[in-house]
Design an enzyme around this catalytic site. Structure first.
Site, PDB file in Angstrom:
ATOM      1  N   ASP A  63      -4.230  -0.570  14.123  1.00  0.00           N
ATOM      2  CA  ASP A  63      -3.206  -0.442  14.853  1.00  0.00           C
ATOM      3  C   ASP A  63      -1.990   0.092  13.819  1.00  0.00           C
ATOM      4  O   ASP A  63      -2.403   0.141  12.673  1.00  0.00           O
ATOM      5  CB  ASP A  63      -2.877  -1.797  15.283  1.00  0.00           C
ATOM      6  CG  ASP A  63      -3.236  -3.000  14.085  1.00  0.00           C
ATOM      7  OD1 ASP A  63      -3.128  -2.469  13.336  1.00  0.00           O
ATOM      8  OD2 ASP A  63      -3.643  -3.794  14.495  1.00  0.00           O
ATOM      9  N   ASP A  65       1.921  -0.595  12.420  1.00  0.00           N
ATOM     10  CA  ASP A  65       3.051  -1.517  12.418  1.00  0.00           C
ATOM     11  C   ASP A  65       3.993  -0.836  11.660  1.00  0.00           C
ATOM     12  O   ASP A  65       4.066  -0.076  10.981  1.00  0.00           O
ATOM     13  CB  ASP A  65       2.360  -2.547  11.508  1.00  0.00           C
ATOM     14  CG  ASP A  65       1.340  -3.605  12.076  1.00  0.00           C
ATOM     15  OD1 ASP A  65       1.548  -3.802  13.424  1.00  0.00           O
ATOM     16  OD2 ASP A  65       0.562  -3.754  11.489  1.00  0.00           O
ATOM     17  N   ASP A 158       0.185  -9.608   1.652  1.00  0.00           N
ATOM     18  CA  ASP A 158      -1.013 -10.285   0.889  1.00  0.00           C
ATOM     19  C   ASP A 158      -1.459  -9.505  -0.134  1.00  0.00           C
ATOM     20  O   ASP A 158      -1.471 -10.078  -1.333  1.00  0.00           O
ATOM     21  CB  ASP A 158      -2.124 -10.581   1.844  1.00  0.00           C
ATOM     22  CG  ASP A 158      -2.511  -9.654   3.000  1.00  0.00           C
ATOM     23  OD1 ASP A 158      -1.956  -8.524   2.927  1.00  0.00           O
ATOM     24  OD2 ASP A 158      -3.350  -9.877   3.764  1.00  0.00           O
TER      25      ASP A 158
HETATM   26  P1  ATP Z   1      -6.646  -4.625  10.160  1.00  0.00           P
HETATM   27  O1  ATP Z   1      -5.506  -4.464  11.111  1.00  0.00           O
HETATM   28  O2  ATP Z   1      -7.365  -3.114   9.799  1.00  0.00           O
HETATM   29  O3  ATP Z   1      -7.410  -5.681  10.371  1.00  0.00           O
HETATM   30  P2  ATP Z   1      -4.461  -4.843   8.491  1.00  0.00           P
HETATM   31  O4  ATP Z   1      -4.139  -5.005   7.032  1.00  0.00           O
HETATM   32  O5  ATP Z   1      -3.368  -4.003   9.454  1.00  0.00           O
HETATM   33  O6  ATP Z   1      -5.914  -4.665   8.666  1.00  0.00           O
HETATM   34  P3  ATP Z   1      -3.020  -6.827   9.964  1.00  0.00           P
HETATM   35  O7  ATP Z   1      -3.828  -8.376  10.352  1.00  0.00           O
HETATM   36  O8  ATP Z   1      -3.037  -6.031  11.253  1.00  0.00           O
HETATM   37  O9  ATP Z   1      -4.114  -6.280   9.039  1.00  0.00           O
HETATM   38  O10 ATP Z   1      -1.592  -7.188   9.476  1.00  0.00           O
HETATM   39  C1  ATP Z   1      -0.857  -6.073   9.145  1.00  0.00           C
HETATM   40  C2  ATP Z   1      -0.031  -6.357   7.781  1.00  0.00           C
HETATM   41  O11 ATP Z   1       0.573  -7.715   7.783  1.00  0.00           O
HETATM   42  C3  ATP Z   1      -1.168  -6.332   6.700  1.00  0.00           C
HETATM   43  O12 ATP Z   1      -1.485  -5.102   6.290  1.00  0.00           O
HETATM   44  C4  ATP Z   1      -0.528  -7.243   5.557  1.00  0.00           C
HETATM   45  O13 ATP Z   1       0.656  -6.395   4.931  1.00  0.00           O
HETATM   46  C5  ATP Z   1       0.430  -8.111   6.239  1.00  0.00           C
HETATM   47  N1  ATP Z   1      -0.170  -9.381   6.726  1.00  0.00           N
HETATM   48  C6  ATP Z   1      -0.962  -9.956   7.497  1.00  0.00           C
HETATM   49  N2  ATP Z   1      -1.599 -11.154   7.515  1.00  0.00           N
HETATM   50  C7  ATP Z   1      -1.028 -11.530   6.369  1.00  0.00           C
HETATM   51  C8  ATP Z   1      -1.043 -12.684   5.472  1.00  0.00           C
HETATM   52  N3  ATP Z   1      -1.618 -13.795   5.984  1.00  0.00           N
HETATM   53  N4  ATP Z   1      -0.422 -12.974   4.413  1.00  0.00           N
HETATM   54  C9  ATP Z   1       0.589 -11.784   4.051  1.00  0.00           C
HETATM   55  N5  ATP Z   1       0.461 -10.432   4.494  1.00  0.00           N
HETATM   56  C10 ATP Z   1      -0.124 -10.537   5.602  1.00  0.00           C
HETATM   57 MG    MG Z   2      -3.637  -3.993  11.182  1.00  0.00          MG
END
Ligand code: ATP
Ligand code: MG
Length: 458
Positions: A63, A65, A158
């Site tokens: 996705d 963001d 994170d």
């Molecule tokens: P994917 O969507 O491929 O699983 P992602 O890194 O995009 O991985 P998401 O859950 O979509 O993960 O979250 C988007 C972003 O928000 C992350 O890349 C991170 O920067 C931030 N994020 C998400 N969850 C947390 C958390 N628990 N603590 C701190 N930052 C977070």
């Molecule tokens: Mg994501």
């Protein structure tokens, strides 16, 4: 990839358009449209998080963001397809035909003291930073609701590799946390002190495991040590959230690798204490190997693009455990169905206090385990009704994956699949137009004889 200190933004490094390989062609056109519109209206707009990481690694992002210095209200005024969500921290959800893009306002994590007002970029309005991050006595973040600067927004994320931003103004990548170096070295490292970051949000430990396994990265030593010593605290996260995160892990296509890491670090034993103890033991002199085999089977299904429903996933992974529990109830005299009901209830009672399996998923799991017996009967009782069940595919898949290599099982499955194919080729019963449901057969009513008629008085 070369890096340059950014003179304007302290602590950040800028990777210019010429120095990185990200092409806009690989980005969601909807996300790009949002970025351009924000920029054209005078706002700062970045792509952030996982999508930048994945684009740099040549992987397809799940996705996209967006973060901006526009407030949610300002975003709403700019986009007709915008809905604001979240009571505490307002986010803008932009809805497109087949895609949802989240647009967040730069957020800060710092909240130890009330923050002064900050001047909004380009002087649109003064925006107050609300000191609204709330922690419990263990340092876990309960509420996180403070507008911030781009740098603060990156540093509250994170892992370093998750904190990269793609700036639509000049197509550069902004690295506030050393993410590029870690990305190149294949390292998962928390931003800041890992012990503190895992304490603030224990779910980050599961995310560390998922990203390490999925990206084929190693966990940086301090991050790993902190994770191992905090593993037991994972159960302080909310059980529904842990369920969602476990689903992501098990359906990531790297479930086997993730579970190996979860077991090595102590997270698995903390989340599934009963099942984990059973896995480590033997039954009648045999080790429990099905769990590992099923993780590999699920991974291949996911990798080839098949959908695995949550009930089927749970049946595959915990089926052997459930079936053993059911056999124990039967040995004590319980009939078949009751033994499955009791086994499922016991299993859910063990798991749900930590990882809360949704109720309907638990029921569907029980059905898969209970209904597989019907496949043994050929032609079976009311085969058409059985084939018409919503979970027929899952019941077949459960048998095929767990026992399909047995000759008699394979032959029976073939019979059922042929029967299902034939049923599918038959014309469907007429459906009501609005609901798509098959109209109920009208009961034939016998006409009541009027009272007092000679026959009714018999
Ligand atoms: P994917 O969507 O491929 O699983 P992602 O890194 O995009 O991985 P998401 O859950 O979509 O993960 O979250 C988007 C972003 O928000 C992350 O890349 C991170 O920067 C931030 N994020 C998400 N969850 C947390 C958390 N628990 N603590 C701190 N930052 C977070
Ligand atoms: Mg994501």
């Amino acid at each position: 990839m070369k890096k340059k200190e950014n003179p304007e933004k302290s602590g950040s490094v800028i990777i210019t358009r010429q120095e990185h390989g990200i092409s806009r062609k690989l980005m969601s056109p909807n996300a790009l449209r949002i970025l351009y519109r924000l920029k054209d209206n005078g706002y700062v707009a970045y792509l952030v998080g996982g999508c930048v990481r994945d684009l740099l690694l040549g992987r397809e992002p799940k996705d996209f963001d967006v973060v901006t210095n526009a407030t949610p209200g300002e975003v709403k005024r700019m986009f007709r397809n915008c809905r604001l969500v979240g009571r505490r921290f307002r986010l803008a959800h932009l809805h497109f035909h087949e895609e949802l893009i989240e647009v967040a306002t730069f957020r800060s994590q710092a909240a130890d003291e009330p923050k002064p007002e900050i001047e909004e970029k380009r002087g649109r309005e003064n925006r107050e930073r609300h000191p609204q991050m709330l922690m419990n006595d263990d340092g876990m973040i309960l509420r996180d609701n403070v507008y911030g600067t781009p740098e603060e927004d990156a540093l509250r994320r994170d892992f370093t590799v998750n904190a990269l931003a793609y700036d639509i103004a000049d197509f550069s990548i902004i690295d506030f946390a050393g993410g590029i170096a870690d990305l190149n070295a294949g390292i998962i490292r928390t931003i800041g002190d890992p012990a503190v970051r895992f304490q603030e949000d224990p779910v980050r430990m599961l995310r560390a495991v998922r990203f390490a396994a999925k990206l084929g990265f190693t966990m940086e030593e301090e991050t790993r040590k902190a994770l191992v010593s905090a593993a037991g605290t994972i159960v302080s996260a909310s059980p529904p959230r842990l369920y969602e995160e476990m689903l992501k892990i098990l359906l990531s296509g790297e479930g086997a690798k993730c579970c190996e890491l979860l077991r090595q670090t102590g997270l698995f034993a903390a989340l599934f204490p009963f099942f984990s103890a059973w896995l480590d033991a033997e039954s009648e002199g045999f080790p429990h190997t099905r769990f590992g085999e099923m993780l590999t089977s699920v991974d291949s299904l996911v990798q080839q693009g098949d959908t695995v429903s949550p009930p089927l996933l749970l049946a595959l992974l915990f089926g052997e455990y459930l079936e053993e529990k059911a056999a124990n109830f039967r040995a004590k005299g319980a009939p078949w169905q009751q033994s499955i009901d009791a086994a499922t209830a016991e299993f859910l009672g063990e798991v749900c206090p930590f990882v809360q399996i949704a109720n309907r998923v638990g029921l569907a799991l029980r059905e898969i385990i209970a209904q597989q017996g019907r496949l043994k009967l050929i032609p079976g009782r009311r085969p058409q009704a059985f084939i018409a069940r919503k979970d027929f595919g899952d019941i077949i898949a459960y048998c095929r994956i767990t026992r399909g290599d047995m000759k008699d099982v394979a032959a029976r499955l073939e019979w059922w699949l042929a029967e299902a194919a034939e049923q599918e080729s038959l014309p469907l019963p007429k459906r009501t137009e609005e609901t798509g449901a098959t109209p109920l057969k009208k009961k034939r009513r016998r006409r009541r004889k009027p009272h007092g008629s000679p026959q009714s008085t018999q």
